[in-house]
Design an enzyme around this catalytic site. Structure first.
Site, PDB file in Angstrom:
ATOM      1  N   HIS A  46      -9.532   1.105   5.137  1.00 59.17           N
ATOM      2  CA  HIS A  46      -8.172   1.494   5.737  1.00 59.17           C
ATOM      3  C   HIS A  46      -8.083   2.122   6.853  1.00 59.17           C
ATOM      4  O   HIS A  46      -9.028   3.048   6.907  1.00 59.17           O
ATOM      5  CB  HIS A  46      -7.025   1.868   4.618  1.00 59.17           C
ATOM      6  CG  HIS A  46      -5.760   1.961   5.021  1.00 59.17           C
ATOM      7  ND1 HIS A  46      -5.204   3.005   6.116  1.00 59.17           N
ATOM      8  CD2 HIS A  46      -4.917   1.044   4.942  1.00 59.17           C
ATOM      9  CE1 HIS A  46      -4.096   2.577   6.280  1.00 59.17           C
ATOM     10  NE2 HIS A  46      -3.770   1.370   5.795  1.00 59.17           N
TER      11      HIS A  46
ATOM     12  N   SER B  26       3.935  -2.038  10.293  1.00 52.89           N
ATOM     13  CA  SER B  26       5.078  -1.915  10.565  1.00 52.89           C
ATOM     14  C   SER B  26       5.818  -3.315  10.178  1.00 52.89           C
ATOM     15  O   SER B  26       6.879  -3.991  10.670  1.00 52.89           O
ATOM     16  CB  SER B  26       5.683  -1.686  11.897  1.00 52.89           C
ATOM     17  OG  SER B  26       5.244  -0.367  12.089  1.00 52.89           O
TER      18      SER B  26
ATOM     19  N   ASN C  73       0.824  -1.377   0.077  1.00 50.17           N
ATOM     20  CA  ASN C  73       0.023   0.033   0.103  1.00 50.17           C
ATOM     21  C   ASN C  73       1.007   1.179  -0.017  1.00 50.17           C
ATOM     22  O   ASN C  73       1.572   1.503   1.001  1.00 50.17           O
ATOM     23  CB  ASN C  73      -0.708   0.058   1.248  1.00 50.17           C
ATOM     24  CG  ASN C  73      -1.586   1.179   1.507  1.00 50.17           C
ATOM     25  OD1 ASN C  73      -1.707   2.095   0.549  1.00 50.17           O
ATOM     26  ND2 ASN C  73      -2.661   1.434   2.320  1.00 50.17           N
ATOM     27  N   TRP C  74       0.865   1.934  -1.146  1.00 50.78           N
ATOM     28  CA  TRP C  74       1.886   3.057  -1.223  1.00 50.78           C
ATOM     29  C   TRP C  74       1.603   4.257  -0.843  1.00 50.78           C
ATOM     30  O   TRP C  74       2.239   5.167  -0.444  1.00 50.78           O
ATOM     31  CB  TRP C  74       2.078   3.378  -2.771  1.00 50.78           C
ATOM     32  CG  TRP C  74       3.118   1.959  -3.540  1.00 50.78           C
ATOM     33  CD1 TRP C  74       3.468   0.909  -3.052  1.00 50.78           C
ATOM     34  CD2 TRP C  74       3.415   2.088  -4.885  1.00 50.78           C
ATOM     35  NE1 TRP C  74       4.137   0.233  -3.745  1.00 50.78           N
ATOM     36  CE2 TRP C  74       4.204   0.693  -5.106  1.00 50.78           C
ATOM     37  CE3 TRP C  74       3.391   2.904  -5.895  1.00 50.78           C
ATOM     38  CZ2 TRP C  74       4.485   0.295  -6.242  1.00 50.78           C
ATOM     39  CZ3 TRP C  74       3.904   2.557  -7.140  1.00 50.78           C
ATOM     40  CH2 TRP C  74       4.568   1.396  -7.440  1.00 50.78           C
ATOM     41  N   LYS C  75       0.104   4.422  -0.387  1.00 53.42           N
ATOM     42  CA  LYS C  75      -0.446   5.364   0.347  1.00 53.42           C
ATOM     43  C   LYS C  75      -0.355   6.799  -0.558  1.00 53.42           C
ATOM     44  O   LYS C  75      -0.319   6.454  -1.690  1.00 53.42           O
ATOM     45  CB  LYS C  75       0.055   5.749   1.682  1.00 53.42           C
ATOM     46  CG  LYS C  75      -0.063   4.315   2.715  1.00 53.42           C
ATOM     47  CD  LYS C  75      -0.091   4.304   4.185  1.00 53.42           C
ATOM     48  CE  LYS C  75      -0.135   3.201   4.830  1.00 53.42           C
ATOM     49  NZ  LYS C  75      -0.220   3.054   6.285  1.00 53.42           N
TER      50      LYS C  75
ATOM     51  N   GLY D  98       2.863  -1.041   4.251  1.00 56.80           N
ATOM     52  CA  GLY D  98       3.000   0.312   3.785  1.00 56.80           C
ATOM     53  C   GLY D  98       4.320   0.861   3.597  1.00 56.80           C
ATOM     54  O   GLY D  98       4.785   0.550   2.628  1.00 56.80           O
ATOM     55  N   GLY D  99       5.033   1.525   4.420  1.00 60.66           N
ATOM     56  CA  GLY D  99       6.386   2.091   4.274  1.00 60.66           C
ATOM     57  C   GLY D  99       7.399   1.245   3.594  1.00 60.66           C
ATOM     58  O   GLY D  99       8.006   1.749   2.630  1.00 60.66           O
TER      59      GLY D  99
ATOM     60  N   GLU E  62      -4.958  -4.784  10.780  1.00 62.22           N
ATOM     61  CA  GLU E  62      -3.915  -3.663  10.848  1.00 62.22           C
ATOM     62  C   GLU E  62      -4.194  -2.865  12.191  1.00 62.22           C
ATOM     63  O   GLU E  62      -5.037  -2.095  12.104  1.00 62.22           O
ATOM     64  CB  GLU E  62      -3.922  -2.483   9.629  1.00 62.22           C
ATOM     65  CG  GLU E  62      -3.715  -3.277   8.269  1.00 62.22           C
ATOM     66  CD  GLU E  62      -3.254  -2.479   7.369  1.00 62.22           C
ATOM     67  OE1 GLU E  62      -2.220  -2.547   6.856  1.00 62.22           O
ATOM     68  OE2 GLU E  62      -3.845  -1.352   7.115  1.00 62.22           O
TER      69      GLU E  62
ATOM     70  N   GLY F  41       2.925   2.321  10.832  1.00 61.62           N
ATOM     71  CA  GLY F  41       3.934   3.259  10.759  1.00 61.62           C
ATOM     72  C   GLY F  41       4.542   4.098  11.832  1.00 61.62           C
ATOM     73  O   GLY F  41       5.157   5.018  11.869  1.00 61.62           O
TER      74      GLY F  41
ATOM     75  N   GLU G   6      -6.633   4.743   7.970  1.00 65.71           N
ATOM     76  CA  GLU G   6      -6.410   6.078   7.797  1.00 65.71           C
ATOM     77  C   GLU G   6      -7.583   6.679   7.331  1.00 65.71           C
ATOM     78  O   GLU G   6      -7.813   7.707   7.398  1.00 65.71           O
ATOM     79  CB  GLU G   6      -5.277   6.364   6.689  1.00 65.71           C
ATOM     80  CG  GLU G   6      -3.908   6.160   7.566  1.00 65.71           C
ATOM     81  CD  GLU G   6      -2.898   5.216   6.986  1.00 65.71           C
ATOM     82  OE1 GLU G   6      -2.741   5.348   5.540  1.00 65.71           O
ATOM     83  OE2 GLU G   6      -1.732   4.665   7.573  1.00 65.71           O
TER      84      GLU G   6
HETATM   85  P1  13P Z   1       3.195   0.478   7.676  1.00 64.23           P
HETATM   86  O1  13P Z   1       3.713  -0.786   6.974  1.00 64.23           O
HETATM   87  O2  13P Z   1       3.857   1.861   7.110  1.00 64.23           O
HETATM   88  O3  13P Z   1       3.300   0.233   9.098  1.00 64.23           O
HETATM   89  O4  13P Z   1       1.825   0.636   6.913  1.00 64.23           O
HETATM   90  C1  13P Z   1       0.655  -0.396   7.279  1.00 64.23           C
HETATM   91  C2  13P Z   1      -0.356  -0.255   6.543  1.00 64.23           C
HETATM   92  O5  13P Z   1      -0.993   0.836   6.801  1.00 64.23           O
HETATM   93  C3  13P Z   1      -0.439  -0.718   5.075  1.00 64.23           C
HETATM   94  O6  13P Z   1      -1.784  -0.545   4.733  1.00 64.23           O
END
Ligand code: 13P
Length: 253
Positions: free
Chosen positions: A96, A214, A10-12, A235-236, A168, A174, A98
């Protein structure tokens, strides 16, 4: 049949056009022929078509990070499931954290999106997870059960086979603070028994439950070794092809 692992990046809200294409190409170079699991990248809407072109012909699939529940019309700023199909998406992430906690999406809205995405032929990654305060208050299982139940309300058995649940925990996203494999496994097992109660054990055994929060190359192996963890929503670490490939490597037998 054992469940195939599913790793999605997930590149956000990251990358520009050039970076998105470069990252997609690097993912194809490292992982484009992987047979053992399913792999997807989920770039921002505006780069979907370019990323889809960059991964075409490889085993990497493309997903979007959200969609709306109507076909078309006066919904300024929204994107339909059909539009996502049109630009080459196979998947869409819905619910998600967020979107739940920054944008304010509620279970009912997420459920409408889930139903529409499935009926328009997208496979859904339904993200769920508790806040730190909810975990501390001992309500994790209650919160996650509600999100799974309400998010999938009205989804029939055949369509449920095209849903992946992504657990999640919000406090692990994050933050560098991953859930321990035991913490994650406990919630994953609970989600699977809820799915068994809702859809029967046979289907519950087929539905994939990803862990997210993470995940990185250095902790993927022990997370993916848990019996009810069937992949990762990353994510990251998905913004670096090398690190993303390391996560996939952690899932290899
Ligand atoms: P991180 O891997 O950056 O913690 O993010 C997880 C996430 O929200 C994937 O959708």
């Amino acid at each position: 049949m054992p469940r195939r692992l599913f790793i999605a990046g997930n590149w956000k809200m990251n990358t520009n056009a050039a970076e998105a294409v470069k990252l997609a190409k690097a993912v194809v170079e490292k992982l484009g022929k992987v047979q053992e699991m399913d792999i997807a990248v989920c770039p921002p809407f505006v780069y979907l078509a370019q990323v889809a072109a960059a991964v075409a012909g490889s085993r990497i699939a493309v997903g979007a990070q959200n969609c709306f529940y109507e076909n078309n019309g006066a919904f300024t700023g929204e994107i339909s499931a059909a539009m996502l199909k049109d630009v080459g998406c196979r998947y869409v992430i819905l619910g998600h954290s967020e979107r739940r906690h920054v944008i304010g999406e509620m279970d009912e809205l997420i459920n409408r999106k889930v139903l529409k995405a499935l009926s328009d032929g997208l496979d859904v990654i339904l993200a769920v997870g508790e806040l730190l305060a909810e975990r501390d208050a001992g309500t994790t299982l209650e919160v996650v059960s509600r999100q799974v139940k309400r998010g999938t309300e009205g989804v029939g058995k055949a369509e449920m086979a095209r849903v992946t649940i992504a657990y999640e925990p919000v406090w692990a996203i994050g933050t560098g603070r991953t859930a321990t494999p035991q913490q994650a496994q406990e919630v994953h097992a609970m989600i699977r028994s809820l799915l068994a109660a809702l859809y029967g054990n046979e289907l519950a055994q087929q539905i994939r439950i990803q862990y997210g929060g993470s995940v990185k190359a250095s902790n993927a192996k022990e997370l993916l070794a848990c019996p009810d963890i069937d992949g990762a929503l990353v994510g990251g670490a998905s913004l670096k092809a090398e690190e993303f490939a390391g996560i996939v490597a952690g899932g290899m037998k």
